[in-house]
Design a protein around this motif. Structure first.
Motif, short mmCIF file in Angstrom:
data_model
loop_
_atom_site.label_atom_id
_atom_site.label_comp_id
_atom_site.label_asym_id
_atom_site.label_seq_id
_atom_site.Cartn_x
_atom_site.Cartn_y
_atom_site.Cartn_z
N LYS A 73 0.85 -1.19 0.00
CA LYS A 73 0.00 0.00 0.00
C LYS A 73 0.88 1.24 0.00
N PRO A 74 0.46 2.25 -0.74
CA PRO A 74 1.25 3.48 -0.79
C PRO A 74 1.14 4.27 0.50
N THR A 75 2.11 5.13 0.69
CA THR A 75 2.09 6.05 1.82
C THR A 75 2.09 7.46 1.26
N GLN A 92 7.12 9.50 -6.55
CA GLN A 92 6.32 9.09 -5.41
C GLN A 92 5.39 7.96 -5.84
N GLU A 93 4.93 7.21 -4.87
CA GLU A 93 4.04 6.08 -5.14
C GLU A 93 2.75 6.60 -5.74
N TYR A 94 2.19 5.82 -6.65
CA TYR A 94 1.01 6.29 -7.38
C TYR A 94 0.09 5.14 -7.77
N ASN A 122 9.89 4.30 -12.56
CA ASN A 122 8.45 4.55 -12.65
C ASN A 122 7.66 3.29 -12.31
N ASP A 174 8.50 0.71 -10.52
CA ASP A 174 8.61 0.30 -9.12
C ASP A 174 7.74 1.11 -8.17
N LEU A 175 7.31 2.29 -8.58
CA LEU A 175 6.49 3.14 -7.71
C LEU A 175 4.99 2.93 -7.90
N CYS A 176 4.60 2.14 -8.88
CA CYS A 176 3.18 1.88 -9.12
C CYS A 176 2.66 0.95 -8.03
N ARG A 177 1.53 1.33 -7.41
CA ARG A 177 0.96 0.54 -6.33
C ARG A 177 -0.39 -0.06 -6.66
N VAL A 237 0.40 -5.72 -9.07
CA VAL A 237 -0.28 -4.76 -8.19
C VAL A 237 -1.79 -4.98 -8.34
#
Length: 153
Positions: free
Chosen positions: A15-17, A58-60, A91, A93-96, A123
């Motif tokens: 889960k993103p923060t 950032q996570e997205y 890019n 790696d930041l996909c949630r 994901v």
């Protein structure tokens, strides 16, 4: 169930923060863009021009429209611009999570870009909506993303 749908193990979900953040692709029709504007989350648009590159930090949650011909035909379902964006490991790696749109006229390949990306990126597929989405879709997605980022309303 379509062959591109994969059940993601809940224990594997990261889960993103931070603040809810959306990355999306919208063609010149701007259907996805209009939907994103209604969400009122911070967002970045993947360029239509393949020569333009962006990198996020950032996570997205990724929003992706579906381009395909229906039936079992899924070739080209994920726009080239999205593939280009995700070819950048940073890019990717930041996909949630993924949310996709499509046209129900295409039957079982409706919004199939979502399941394809979910499977490829491992994901969760968080939601699917038709074309421009409805007011209810906007409300549902706002709640899903807010809760997914741990920022309950």
């Amino acid at each position: 169930m379509h062959k591109d749908i994969k059940i993601v193990d809940a224990s594997a979900i990261v889960k993103p923060t931070g603040t809810p953040y959306v990355v999306y692709f919208s063609s010149i029709s701007n259907n996805t863009h209009r939907f994103i504007e209604k969400l009122e989350f911070e967002h970045t648009r993947i360029p239509v021009n393949l020569d333009e590159q962006i990198e996020v930090n950032q996570e997205y949650v990724l929003f992706c429209p579906t381009y395909s011909g229906g039936g079992e035909y899924t070739s080209g379902a994920v726009p080239k611009q999205v593939i280009h964006f995700l070819n950048n490991k940073h890019n990717r790696d930041l996909c949630r999570g993924v949310i996709s749109s499509g046209n129900t006229n295409f039957g079982n390949t409706f919004a199939i870009a979502g399941p394809i990306l979910s499977k490829k990126l491992n994901v969760p597929l968080l939601y699917q909506f038709e074309l421009l989405g409805t007011k209810n879709d906007v409300e549902q997605v706002q709640t899903i993303i807010t809760n997914f980022f741990g920022k309950a309303k």
